[in-house]
Design a protein around this motif. Structure first.
Motif, PDB file in Angstrom:
ATOM      1  N   PHE A 177      34.365  33.430  26.395  1.00 41.01           N
ATOM      2  CA  PHE A 177      34.719  32.954  25.050  1.00 41.01           C
ATOM      3  C   PHE A 177      34.777  31.428  24.986  1.00 41.01           C
ATOM      4  CE2 PHE A 177      37.404  37.082  24.612  1.00 41.01           C
ATOM      5  CZ  PHE A 177      36.234  37.823  24.455  1.00 41.01           C
ATOM      6  N   SER A 178      34.079  30.766  25.857  1.00 43.30           N
ATOM      7  CA  SER A 178      34.182  29.304  25.915  1.00 43.30           C
ATOM      8  C   SER A 178      33.724  28.630  24.615  1.00 43.30           C
ATOM      9  CB  SER A 178      33.356  28.762  27.090  1.00 43.30           C
ATOM     10  OG  SER A 178      31.988  29.160  26.948  1.00 43.30           O
ATOM     11  N   LYS A 179      32.856  29.243  23.869  1.00 38.34           N
ATOM     12  CA  LYS A 179      32.349  28.647  22.640  1.00 38.34           C
ATOM     13  C   LYS A 179      33.143  29.078  21.397  1.00 38.34           C
ATOM     14  CE  LYS A 179      27.615  28.235  24.376  1.00 38.34           C
ATOM     15  NZ  LYS A 179      26.181  28.571  24.150  1.00 38.34           N
ATOM     16  N   LEU A 180      34.145  29.925  21.596  1.00 41.21           N
ATOM     17  CA  LEU A 180      34.937  30.417  20.462  1.00 41.21           C
ATOM     18  C   LEU A 180      36.198  29.592  20.319  1.00 41.21           C
ATOM     19  CD1 LEU A 180      34.714  34.281  21.103  1.00 41.21           C
ATOM     20  CD2 LEU A 180      33.261  32.903  19.602  1.00 41.21           C
ATOM     21  N   THR A 184      39.943  33.095  17.436  1.00 42.13           N
ATOM     22  CA  THR A 184      38.926  34.136  17.592  1.00 42.13           C
ATOM     23  C   THR A 184      38.936  34.698  19.005  1.00 42.13           C
ATOM     24  OG1 THR A 184      37.520  33.042  15.952  1.00 42.13           O
ATOM     25  CG2 THR A 184      36.467  34.661  17.382  1.00 42.13           C
ATOM     26  N   ALA A 185      39.082  33.813  19.999  1.00 42.40           N
ATOM     27  CA  ALA A 185      39.128  34.266  21.382  1.00 42.40           C
ATOM     28  C   ALA A 185      40.323  35.193  21.612  1.00 42.40           C
ATOM     29  CB  ALA A 185      39.207  33.056  22.307  1.00 42.40           C
ATOM     30  N   GLU A 186      41.468  34.858  21.040  1.00 43.13           N
ATOM     31  CA  GLU A 186      42.647  35.702  21.206  1.00 43.13           C
ATOM     32  C   GLU A 186      42.453  37.059  20.545  1.00 43.13           C
ATOM     33  OE1 GLU A 186      47.486  35.585  20.392  1.00 43.13           O
ATOM     34  OE2 GLU A 186      46.196  33.960  19.687  1.00 43.13           O
ATOM     35  N   ARG A 187      41.876  37.068  19.353  1.00 44.14           N
ATOM     36  CA  ARG A 187      41.679  38.330  18.641  1.00 44.14           C
ATOM     37  C   ARG A 187      40.761  39.260  19.432  1.00 44.14           C
ATOM     38  NH1 ARG A 187      39.925  36.311  14.429  1.00 44.14           N
ATOM     39  NH2 ARG A 187      37.680  36.676  14.648  1.00 44.14           N
ATOM     40  N   ARG A 188      39.686  38.718  19.975  1.00 41.68           N
ATOM     41  CA  ARG A 188      38.755  39.535  20.741  1.00 41.68           C
ATOM     42  C   ARG A 188      39.370  39.989  22.069  1.00 41.68           C
ATOM     43  NH1 ARG A 188      32.626  37.124  19.948  1.00 41.68           N
ATOM     44  NH2 ARG A 188      32.642  37.107  17.663  1.00 41.68           N
ATOM     45  N   LEU A 189      40.168  39.150  22.644  1.00 36.76           N
ATOM     46  CA  LEU A 189      40.809  39.506  23.907  1.00 36.76           C
ATOM     47  C   LEU A 189      41.825  40.617  23.710  1.00 36.76           C
ATOM     48  CD1 LEU A 189      40.551  38.590  26.818  1.00 36.76           C
ATOM     49  CD2 LEU A 189      42.412  36.962  26.420  1.00 36.76           C
ATOM     50  N   VAL A 190      42.585  40.531  22.628  1.00 35.95           N
ATOM     51  CA  VAL A 190      43.562  41.584  22.320  1.00 35.95           C
ATOM     52  C   VAL A 190      42.851  42.912  22.088  1.00 35.95           C
ATOM     53  CG1 VAL A 190      45.197  42.399  20.583  1.00 35.95           C
ATOM     54  CG2 VAL A 190      45.325  40.042  21.414  1.00 35.95           C
ATOM     55  N   ARG A 204      49.939  41.385  25.292  1.00 40.69           N
ATOM     56  CA  ARG A 204      50.384  40.051  24.864  1.00 40.69           C
ATOM     57  C   ARG A 204      50.565  39.112  26.060  1.00 40.69           C
ATOM     58  NH1 ARG A 204      53.418  43.256  21.307  1.00 40.69           N
ATOM     59  NH2 ARG A 204      55.245  43.150  22.685  1.00 40.69           N
ATOM     60  N   GLU A 205      51.195  39.615  27.124  1.00 40.18           N
ATOM     61  CA  GLU A 205      51.428  38.766  28.290  1.00 40.18           C
ATOM     62  C   GLU A 205      50.117  38.422  29.003  1.00 40.18           C
ATOM     63  OE1 GLU A 205      53.246  36.430  31.107  1.00 40.18           O
ATOM     64  OE2 GLU A 205      53.933  37.148  29.137  1.00 40.18           O
ATOM     65  N   ALA A 206      49.234  39.404  29.130  1.00 36.50           N
ATOM     66  CA  ALA A 206      47.959  39.130  29.785  1.00 36.50           C
ATOM     67  C   ALA A 206      47.122  38.135  28.987  1.00 36.50           C
ATOM     68  CB  ALA A 206      47.189  40.441  29.960  1.00 36.50           C
ATOM     69  N   CYS A 207      47.146  38.270  27.665  1.00 38.30           N
ATOM     70  CA  CYS A 207      46.417  37.341  26.818  1.00 38.30           C
ATOM     71  C   CYS A 207      47.008  35.934  26.915  1.00 38.30           C
ATOM     72  CB  CYS A 207      46.427  37.817  25.376  1.00 38.30           C
ATOM     73  SG  CYS A 207      45.363  39.235  25.059  1.00 38.30           S
ATOM     74  N   ARG A 208      48.305  35.844  26.950  1.00 38.83           N
ATOM     75  CA  ARG A 208      48.955  34.537  27.030  1.00 38.83           C
ATOM     76  C   ARG A 208      48.523  33.803  28.305  1.00 38.83           C
ATOM     77  NH1 ARG A 208      52.741  32.009  29.524  1.00 38.83           N
ATOM     78  NH2 ARG A 208      53.269  33.820  30.825  1.00 38.83           N
ATOM     79  N   GLN A 209      48.528  34.545  29.424  1.00 32.07           N
ATOM     80  CA  GLN A 209      48.151  33.911  30.681  1.00 32.07           C
ATOM     81  C   GLN A 209      46.668  33.540  30.709  1.00 32.07           C
ATOM     82  OE1 GLN A 209      49.529  35.780  34.324  1.00 32.07           O
ATOM     83  NE2 GLN A 209      51.231  36.818  33.248  1.00 32.07           N
ATOM     84  N   THR A 213      44.458  29.264  30.304  1.00 25.45           N
ATOM     85  CA  THR A 213      43.463  28.645  31.191  1.00 25.45           C
ATOM     86  C   THR A 213      42.382  27.906  30.396  1.00 25.45           C
ATOM     87  OG1 THR A 213      42.077  30.645  31.262  1.00 25.45           O
ATOM     88  CG2 THR A 213      43.832  30.454  32.899  1.00 25.45           C
ATOM     89  N   ARG A 214      42.340  28.087  29.098  1.00 24.86           N
ATOM     90  CA  ARG A 214      41.334  27.407  28.272  1.00 24.86           C
ATOM     91  C   ARG A 214      41.731  25.948  27.985  1.00 24.86           C
ATOM     92  NH1 ARG A 214      37.977  30.237  24.566  1.00 24.86           N
ATOM     93  NH2 ARG A 214      38.784  28.907  22.907  1.00 24.86           N
ATOM     94  N   ASN A 215      43.001  25.615  28.151  1.00 26.02           N
ATOM     95  CA  ASN A 215      43.475  24.270  27.816  1.00 26.02           C
ATOM     96  C   ASN A 215      43.117  23.255  28.909  1.00 26.02           C
ATOM     97  OD1 ASN A 215      44.572  25.383  25.519  1.00 26.02           O
ATOM     98  ND2 ASN A 215      46.559  25.804  26.512  1.00 26.02           N
TER      99      ASN A 215
END
Length: 215
Positions: A177-180, A184-190, A204-209, A213-215
C-alpha cells in the motif's frame, strides 16, 4: 393301525392293487419316466441351494478386502476425517455395516484419529496460512470433525499467538500500500484481516502496528 402317507399325485381309492395286463407296460413306462424326472429336478434344486451362499460369501469378502486396500491408498495421499471416510465409502456403494466395521478397524489401528487431525490442521492453518481461530473452526467443521476435537485443538492457540499472526500478515500486506494514503491503506488492511476471521480488537492492534511502519 398304521397311517400311510401317499404322494400328492397318487389316488389311493382309484388305484388298483395290481395293474391290468393291457396297461401294465405302458403305465410302468410312464411311471418310470415321471420318477426319473422327479429325481432329476430334486438333484438340480438341491445343488443350486447349496452353491449360492458359498459364492455370495466369496464375492462379499473380496469386495471388503478390495475396499480396505483402496481406502489405505486414499489415506496415503491425504488426511481424512472419520466423516469424510464414511462419505467416501458410501460413494463406493459399501454396505453401511461393512463401512462402519472398516472405520472401526482403522480407528483401532490409529489410521483414523479426528483429535490428531484437528491438531495438525489447526497448526497448519494457523502457522503457515495465518488463519484465525474462527476460520479454522469453520473449516474443521466442514470436514465433519466434532466440536470437542475442534475446541481442544484451538486451545493450542492463545490470544498472543493470534495477534502475532495477524500483525505479521498486516506487515506483509501494508508494504503493498505504499502508493495509498493512510486512510485508504487502513481501510483495506482492516478488510483484509477481517476476512480472515480475526476479532475486532486483534484487527485494530495489528493494523496499528503495521500502519506505524509507514511513517
Amino acid at each position: 393301525m398304521t397311517n400311510v402317507t401317499f404322494l400328492p399325485w397318487v389316488d389311493p381309492e382309484g388305484t388298483p392293487n395290481s395293474a391290468s395286463p393291457e396297461i401294465s407296460g405302458e403305465a410302468a413306462g410312464d411311471a418310470s419316466k415321471d420318477l426319473a424326472g422327479v429325481h432329476k429336478l430334486s438333484s438340480v434344486m438341491f445343488t443350486e441351494v447349496e452353491e449360492i451362499p458359498e459364492e455370495t460369501e466369496s464375492v462379499s469378502a473380496l469386495d471388503i478386502d478390495s475396499m480396505e486396500q483402496a481406502l489405505l491408498r486414499k489415506l496415503n495421499t491425504r488426511d481424512m476425517s472419520i466423516h469424510e471416510v464414511m462419505s467416501w465409502l458410501r460413494s463406493k456403494d459399501a454396505a453401511e455395516g461393512d463401512a462402519a466395521d472398516l472405520v472401526a478397524k482403522f480407528e483401532r489401528l490409529n489410521y483414523l484419529n479426528d483429535e490428531r487431525l484437528a491438531r495438525e490442521l489447526t497448526s497448519r492453518l494457523s502457522d503457515r496460512k495465518g488463519k484465525s481461530k474462527s476460520v479454522i473452526s469453520r473449516e474443521l467443521r466442514q470436514r465433519g470433525i466434532s466440536h470437542h476435537a475442534i475446541d481442544a485443538a484451538l486451545e493450542l492457540i492463545d490470544d498472543d499467538d493470534e495477534l502475532a499472526k495477524a500483525t505479521e500478515l498486516a506487515l506483509q500486506r501494508v508494504r503493498q500500500f505504499s502508493k495509498l494514503d493512510q486512510e485508504t491503506a487502513e481501510r483495506r488492511l482492516v478488510g483484509f484481516l477481517s476476512r480472515r476471521g480475526y476479532s475486532g480488537s486483534t484487527v485494530r492492534e495489528a493494523c496499528r502496528q503495521a500502519l506505524a511502519t509507514r511513517n
